[in-house]
Design a protein around this motif. Structure first.
Motif, short mmCIF file in Angstrom:
data_model
loop_
_atom_site.label_atom_id
_atom_site.label_comp_id
_atom_site.label_asym_id
_atom_site.label_seq_id
_atom_site.Cartn_x
_atom_site.Cartn_y
_atom_site.Cartn_z
N SER A 110 -48.78 -20.26 -53.85
CA SER A 110 -47.75 -21.30 -53.77
C SER A 110 -47.48 -21.80 -55.25
O SER A 110 -46.34 -21.80 -55.53
CB SER A 110 -48.38 -22.41 -53.02
N PRO A 111 -48.42 -22.09 -56.08
CA PRO A 111 -47.73 -22.56 -57.45
C PRO A 111 -47.33 -21.44 -58.41
O PRO A 111 -46.36 -21.50 -59.37
CB PRO A 111 -49.41 -23.03 -58.10
N ALA A 112 -47.35 -19.88 -57.79
CA ALA A 112 -46.71 -18.77 -58.28
C ALA A 112 -45.35 -18.70 -58.00
O ALA A 112 -44.33 -18.04 -58.67
CB ALA A 112 -47.36 -17.60 -58.12
N THR A 113 -44.79 -19.80 -57.06
CA THR A 113 -43.54 -19.77 -56.81
C THR A 113 -42.55 -20.75 -57.47
O THR A 113 -41.43 -20.83 -57.60
CB THR A 113 -43.13 -19.93 -55.16
N ASP A 114 -43.07 -21.80 -58.07
CA ASP A 114 -42.32 -22.60 -58.60
C ASP A 114 -43.11 -23.27 -60.12
O ASP A 114 -42.44 -23.16 -61.08
CB ASP A 114 -42.23 -24.02 -57.68
N THR A 168 -42.03 -11.69 -45.70
CA THR A 168 -40.97 -12.00 -45.36
C THR A 168 -39.96 -11.16 -44.76
O THR A 168 -39.04 -11.54 -43.82
CB THR A 168 -40.27 -12.60 -46.90
N ASN A 169 -40.21 -9.81 -44.96
CA ASN A 169 -39.59 -8.88 -44.29
C ASN A 169 -39.84 -8.61 -42.67
O ASN A 169 -39.24 -8.26 -42.02
CB ASN A 169 -39.66 -7.41 -45.09
N LEU A 170 -41.06 -8.68 -42.59
CA LEU A 170 -41.65 -8.72 -41.19
C LEU A 170 -41.02 -10.15 -40.47
O LEU A 170 -40.42 -9.86 -39.38
CB LEU A 170 -43.07 -8.87 -41.20
N LEU A 171 -40.85 -11.16 -41.04
CA LEU A 171 -40.24 -12.38 -40.28
C LEU A 171 -38.84 -12.10 -40.23
O LEU A 171 -38.35 -12.62 -39.09
CB LEU A 171 -40.59 -13.49 -41.16
N ARG A 172 -38.15 -11.55 -41.06
CA ARG A 172 -36.77 -11.20 -40.92
C ARG A 172 -36.45 -10.40 -39.85
O ARG A 172 -35.47 -10.55 -39.01
CB ARG A 172 -36.23 -10.82 -42.15
N VAL A 197 -41.28 -20.10 -49.28
CA VAL A 197 -40.10 -19.21 -48.64
C VAL A 197 -38.95 -20.13 -48.74
O VAL A 197 -37.71 -19.72 -47.97
CB VAL A 197 -40.48 -19.15 -47.11
N ARG A 198 -38.80 -21.00 -49.64
CA ARG A 198 -37.52 -22.06 -49.59
C ARG A 198 -36.25 -21.23 -50.11
O ARG A 198 -35.44 -21.41 -49.43
CB ARG A 198 -37.94 -23.19 -50.77
N PRO A 199 -36.24 -20.23 -50.90
CA PRO A 199 -35.25 -19.42 -51.21
C PRO A 199 -34.60 -18.71 -49.91
O PRO A 199 -33.28 -18.53 -49.71
CB PRO A 199 -35.36 -18.43 -52.25
N GLY A 232 -30.35 -18.71 -45.52
CA GLY A 232 -30.32 -18.54 -44.10
C GLY A 232 -30.80 -17.44 -43.42
O GLY A 232 -30.72 -17.16 -42.25
N MET A 233 -32.05 -17.03 -44.10
CA MET A 233 -32.99 -15.76 -43.48
C MET A 233 -33.86 -16.34 -42.80
O MET A 233 -34.18 -15.63 -41.77
CB MET A 233 -33.33 -14.82 -44.43
N LEU A 234 -34.75 -17.52 -43.16
CA LEU A 234 -35.90 -17.83 -42.47
C LEU A 234 -35.48 -19.42 -42.31
O LEU A 234 -34.67 -19.99 -42.78
CB LEU A 234 -37.13 -17.66 -43.49
#
Length: 321
Positions: free
Chosen positions: A112-116, A243-247, A260-262, A267-269
């Protein structure tokens, strides 16, 4: 042999003993370790006996296949790795300074902190210390803390999960980490106005490894409601794979929203409308007690503290670096 450690002067410990202990941790054989560090087996055995006599405790149990460390041995080997890492880092810093090269800092972080937090702090370091080299490892807390204790990392953004580390680590809390239910945009469950945990059982889930705390808490979410666990599970901690599995599928996952905010903004997730009540303990900045940070680590800690004021609206750090 006495089980009461004697008062020990650092001068009675030698670098050769530390090198041998670190190699023994890898080989678990006095013969192989001695050969690897360039000494005879009798000389290595003598060094170990001298160290055990100095400490007043048995460090290894001998058997036909080699040696196994006692609980005392585990402690001493861990510190041997740390001492050798500190010596190597000191040499590297001195040589780099002599050559006019850049400072280096090694940071470990949970996801989590690695994303922001980390990107913001690294951008600050780039502006203020353009010649600094920053390396980042992303993993779960236990392996990151192990690398910190071994001296392979300067600091970790994560959690201290083992009680025996409480006295040797310093933690500056940063933020909690609530998890949300994430799926692809257009997933059938996004059409539901109200979701229950029972509605999630028959779907395929992406889960972390079975021994992880997050996995335990996601599974507890089902078990505490008297529900069976999902039968179809894909285990992975890789964010690109997740993220690719979810998409591409109708799989579900519990992740912090900021991770996953980006993808959601693109509009992907989507974050599904349910409070999973799955929360991880607060994470924080973790450093080692009794090990003054390098110049680069001090700069990184300051940048992370400053970034945390924006990302988490945290109060200024009370600890003096």
């Amino acid at each position: 042999m006495s089980t009461t450690p004697a008062r020990l002067s650092p001068a009675r410990l030698t670098t050769r003993q530390f090198v041998l202990l670190a190699q023994l941790d890898r080989d678990r054989s006095v013969l192989r370790a001695a050969d690897a560090v360039g000494m005879s087996q009798p000389a290595a055995s003598k060094l170990l006996r001298e160290l055990e006599k100095t400490l007043g405790v048995p460090l290894f149990e001998r058997h036909a296949r080699g040696v196994e460390p006692t609980p005392y041995g585990e402690i001493v080997m861990r510190h041997a790795h740390s001492v050798l890492a500190e010596i190597r880092r000191a040499q590297e810093e001195v040589e780099a300074l002599k050559r006019g090269e850049r400072l280096k800092v090694a940071i470990g972080s949970v996801l989590s902190p690695a994303t922001d937090l980390l990107p913001m702090a690294i951008s600050m370091l780039e502006r203020e210390h353009p010649r600094m080299q920053v390396s980042v490892e992303i993993d779960t807390s236990r392996p990151l803390v192990a690398r910190l204790l071994q001296g392979r990392l300067d600091l970790v953004i994560g959690r201290v999960l083992d009680a025996e580390h409480a006295d040797v680590l310093r933690v500056e809390p940063l933020a909690e980490e609530p998890h949300h239910l994430i799926a692809r945009a257009g997933h059938p469950l996004t059409q539901r106005r109200r979701l229950r945990v029972a509605d999630l059982v028959d779907h395929t889930w992406v889960m972390p490894a079975a021994e992880s705390i997050l996995r335990e808490r996601v599974e507890a979410m089902f078990l505490q409601r008297g529900l069976r666990l999902p039968a179809r599970i894909v285990e992975s901690g890789s964010l690109p794979l997740i993220t690719n599995l979810l998409r591409r599928t109708d799989m579900l996952v519990a992740l912090p929203e900021e991770v996953v905010r980006p993808y959601c903004e693109a509009g992907m997730l989507a974050v599904l409308p349910i409070d999973l009540q799955v929360r991880m303990d607060s994470f924080g900045l973790i450093t080692r007690r009794g090990h003054p940070p390098s110049r680069a680590a001090v700069a990184a800690l300051r940048a992370l503290d400053e970034a945390a004021q924006t990302v988490y609206r945290a109060r200024p750090a009370a600890a003096t670096r």
